[in-house]
Design a protein around this motif. Sequence first.
Motif, PDB file in Angstrom:
ATOM      1  N   HIS A 197      15.115 -22.557 -17.131  1.00  0.00           N
ATOM      2  CA  HIS A 197      16.428 -21.995 -17.464  1.00  0.00           C
ATOM      3  C   HIS A 197      17.522 -23.031 -17.693  1.00  0.00           C
ATOM      4  O   HIS A 197      18.648 -22.660 -18.020  1.00  0.00           O
ATOM      5  CB  HIS A 197      16.883 -21.043 -16.341  1.00  0.00           C
ATOM      6  CG  HIS A 197      16.043 -19.828 -16.197  1.00  0.00           C
ATOM      7  ND1 HIS A 197      14.880 -19.807 -15.452  1.00  0.00           N
ATOM      8  CD2 HIS A 197      16.175 -18.574 -16.708  1.00  0.00           C
ATOM      9  CE1 HIS A 197      14.342 -18.602 -15.497  1.00  0.00           C
ATOM     10  NE2 HIS A 197      15.091 -17.842 -16.254  1.00  0.00           N
ATOM     11  N   ARG A 198      17.237 -24.295 -17.548  1.00  0.00           N
ATOM     12  CA  ARG A 198      18.316 -25.295 -17.549  1.00  0.00           C
ATOM     13  C   ARG A 198      19.061 -25.345 -18.878  1.00  0.00           C
ATOM     14  O   ARG A 198      20.257 -25.683 -18.893  1.00  0.00           O
ATOM     15  CB  ARG A 198      17.772 -26.672 -17.194  1.00  0.00           C
ATOM     16  CG  ARG A 198      16.720 -27.231 -18.143  1.00  0.00           C
ATOM     17  CD  ARG A 198      16.263 -28.599 -17.698  1.00  0.00           C
ATOM     18  NE  ARG A 198      15.118 -29.054 -18.476  1.00  0.00           N
ATOM     19  CZ  ARG A 198      14.589 -30.256 -18.353  1.00  0.00           C
ATOM     20  NH1 ARG A 198      15.107 -31.115 -17.499  1.00  0.00           N
ATOM     21  NH2 ARG A 198      13.548 -30.615 -19.080  1.00  0.00           N
ATOM     22  N   LYS A 199      18.401 -25.009 -19.993  1.00  0.00           N
ATOM     23  CA  LYS A 199      19.086 -25.060 -21.288  1.00  0.00           C
ATOM     24  C   LYS A 199      20.199 -24.021 -21.387  1.00  0.00           C
ATOM     25  O   LYS A 199      21.037 -24.106 -22.287  1.00  0.00           O
ATOM     26  CB  LYS A 199      18.088 -24.902 -22.418  1.00  0.00           C
ATOM     27  CG  LYS A 199      17.175 -26.112 -22.596  1.00  0.00           C
ATOM     28  CD  LYS A 199      16.243 -25.950 -23.783  1.00  0.00           C
ATOM     29  CE  LYS A 199      15.367 -27.183 -23.960  1.00  0.00           C
ATOM     30  NZ  LYS A 199      14.445 -27.045 -25.118  1.00  0.00           N
ATOM     31  N   GLN A 200      20.204 -23.058 -20.476  1.00  0.00           N
ATOM     32  CA  GLN A 200      21.306 -22.103 -20.433  1.00  0.00           C
ATOM     33  C   GLN A 200      22.575 -22.754 -19.877  1.00  0.00           C
ATOM     34  O   GLN A 200      23.679 -22.218 -20.066  1.00  0.00           O
ATOM     35  CB  GLN A 200      20.934 -20.898 -19.573  1.00  0.00           C
ATOM     36  CG  GLN A 200      19.753 -20.101 -20.081  1.00  0.00           C
ATOM     37  CD  GLN A 200      19.378 -18.973 -19.146  1.00  0.00           C
ATOM     38  OE1 GLN A 200      20.199 -18.482 -18.364  1.00  0.00           O
ATOM     39  NE2 GLN A 200      18.122 -18.544 -19.203  1.00  0.00           N
ATOM     40  N   TYR A 201      22.415 -23.883 -19.174  1.00  0.00           N
ATOM     41  CA  TYR A 201      23.545 -24.497 -18.476  1.00  0.00           C
ATOM     42  C   TYR A 201      23.886 -25.897 -18.971  1.00  0.00           C
ATOM     43  O   TYR A 201      25.003 -26.365 -18.744  1.00  0.00           O
ATOM     44  CB  TYR A 201      23.252 -24.539 -16.968  1.00  0.00           C
ATOM     45  CG  TYR A 201      22.905 -23.177 -16.421  1.00  0.00           C
ATOM     46  CD1 TYR A 201      23.903 -22.248 -16.144  1.00  0.00           C
ATOM     47  CD2 TYR A 201      21.571 -22.793 -16.226  1.00  0.00           C
ATOM     48  CE1 TYR A 201      23.588 -20.978 -15.669  1.00  0.00           C
ATOM     49  CE2 TYR A 201      21.260 -21.526 -15.748  1.00  0.00           C
ATOM     50  CZ  TYR A 201      22.262 -20.626 -15.482  1.00  0.00           C
ATOM     51  OH  TYR A 201      21.951 -19.369 -15.032  1.00  0.00           O
ATOM     52  N   THR A 202      22.934 -26.587 -19.601  1.00  0.00           N
ATOM     53  CA  THR A 202      23.185 -27.946 -20.053  1.00  0.00           C
ATOM     54  C   THR A 202      22.201 -28.313 -21.156  1.00  0.00           C
ATOM     55  O   THR A 202      21.062 -27.822 -21.196  1.00  0.00           O
ATOM     56  CB  THR A 202      23.062 -28.952 -18.898  1.00  0.00           C
ATOM     57  OG1 THR A 202      23.340 -30.266 -19.391  1.00  0.00           O
ATOM     58  CG2 THR A 202      21.685 -28.929 -18.280  1.00  0.00           C
ATOM     59  N   SER A 203      22.656 -29.213 -22.022  1.00  0.00           N
ATOM     60  CA  SER A 203      21.775 -29.761 -23.053  1.00  0.00           C
ATOM     61  C   SER A 203      21.133 -31.067 -22.597  1.00  0.00           C
ATOM     62  O   SER A 203      20.292 -31.631 -23.296  1.00  0.00           O
ATOM     63  CB  SER A 203      22.577 -30.000 -24.339  1.00  0.00           C
ATOM     64  OG  SER A 203      23.624 -30.927 -24.114  1.00  0.00           O
ATOM     65  N   PHE A 213      27.788 -19.868 -11.212  1.00  0.00           N
ATOM     66  CA  PHE A 213      26.851 -18.803 -11.566  1.00  0.00           C
ATOM     67  C   PHE A 213      26.093 -18.477 -10.284  1.00  0.00           C
ATOM     68  O   PHE A 213      25.238 -19.257  -9.846  1.00  0.00           O
ATOM     69  CB  PHE A 213      25.901 -19.266 -12.670  1.00  0.00           C
ATOM     70  CG  PHE A 213      26.593 -19.812 -13.890  1.00  0.00           C
ATOM     71  CD1 PHE A 213      26.877 -18.991 -14.964  1.00  0.00           C
ATOM     72  CD2 PHE A 213      26.970 -21.152 -13.943  1.00  0.00           C
ATOM     73  CE1 PHE A 213      27.518 -19.495 -16.099  1.00  0.00           C
ATOM     74  CE2 PHE A 213      27.606 -21.665 -15.061  1.00  0.00           C
ATOM     75  CZ  PHE A 213      27.883 -20.834 -16.134  1.00  0.00           C
ATOM     76  N   GLU A 263      28.340 -28.782 -19.966  1.00  0.00           N
ATOM     77  CA  GLU A 263      27.179 -28.472 -20.792  1.00  0.00           C
ATOM     78  C   GLU A 263      26.370 -29.702 -21.173  1.00  0.00           C
ATOM     79  O   GLU A 263      25.288 -29.586 -21.753  1.00  0.00           O
ATOM     80  CB  GLU A 263      27.607 -27.747 -22.068  1.00  0.00           C
ATOM     81  CG  GLU A 263      28.326 -26.425 -21.837  1.00  0.00           C
ATOM     82  CD  GLU A 263      29.825 -26.592 -21.657  1.00  0.00           C
ATOM     83  OE1 GLU A 263      30.282 -27.752 -21.486  1.00  0.00           O
ATOM     84  OE2 GLU A 263      30.548 -25.583 -21.695  1.00  0.00           O
ATOM     85  N   THR A 287      14.364 -23.759 -12.545  1.00  0.00           N
ATOM     86  CA  THR A 287      15.354 -24.661 -13.118  1.00  0.00           C
ATOM     87  C   THR A 287      14.885 -25.218 -14.456  1.00  0.00           C
ATOM     88  O   THR A 287      15.650 -25.249 -15.439  1.00  0.00           O
ATOM     89  CB  THR A 287      15.662 -25.801 -12.141  1.00  0.00           C
ATOM     90  OG1 THR A 287      16.151 -25.260 -10.912  1.00  0.00           O
ATOM     91  CG2 THR A 287      16.700 -26.745 -12.716  1.00  0.00           C
TER      92      THR A 287
END
Length: 290
Positions: free
Chosen positions: A124-130, A34, A59, A121
């Motif tokens: 926005h991190r929940k857009q990329y990983t749980s 991304f 994820e 980060t």
Amino acid sequence: MNIPKEIQESRIAWAASDAKRDSGLQEPQGIEKFCDLDYAGDGITEHLLDVYRPVQNGENLPVLISIHGGGWFYGDKELYRFYCMHMAELGFVVVNCNYRLAPEHPYPAAIADVCQVIRWTLAHRKQYTSNPHWFLVGDSAGAQLVSQYCILAGNAAYREQLDFATYDHTALNCGIYDMSLENIHKNIYTQEAAPEQQKLFEQVLTYMNSSFPPSYLMASVNDGLRPRTTPMQQRLEACGIPFTFAEYGEGVPSDSHVFHLNLYSENGKACNQAEADFFHRLEQQQTRHA
């Protein structure tokens, strides 16, 4: 502005050296990218970052934020993409960022940008990983910025009225830390700083306390900056911070400053794996205790 000749020459020479180091490398398969995300919302190149994660299971991986080195006046995310994608392969969602460089943007521009990257980060991190865990890694000037961020985050007296995010764990690679030992008055990063700002920069290590996160501290025996690691090691010990210290490069003179960026280096790959293992162990410990 007029850029000093020595800065221009260093930028050219270092870029050539980095290009030679990375010659022939290919971006790994299986990494999702991304790119060119604007973490400050102002649209300038210095405020762009990339996020890399493995296509398989990406994820669910912890975040690793990489802060590049370069003497505060050199470097960008493009130079670190191979290293950061390599770290993604070792089990992370990696944030690879630009920040404003001196002398065009003197202190405190870089550390302010690092704080912006971390805020972005966390937002926005929940857009990329749980996965809720996140870590910081930096080398050379980047290691100084990472350590300064952690001191800012953990010491209200140093932070003063600024609002900084919290942190997890760090890897500090081939850095310089006790800025009172450096020739700051001639340093291109601080030469335009206000006296009170410069004083805070010079004394940053004295503000380090027990809130500093557990860290992996690394140096090369072949690095001319190796003695600069000792003050950080001493402060970690004095503050009672859990840390792992490792030296690399014995018998391999070419593995010098920031050798871990050289993906052809066996020591470099071993160091990167050791730091990845360090982070994953801490992640597992925290998960068990949650």
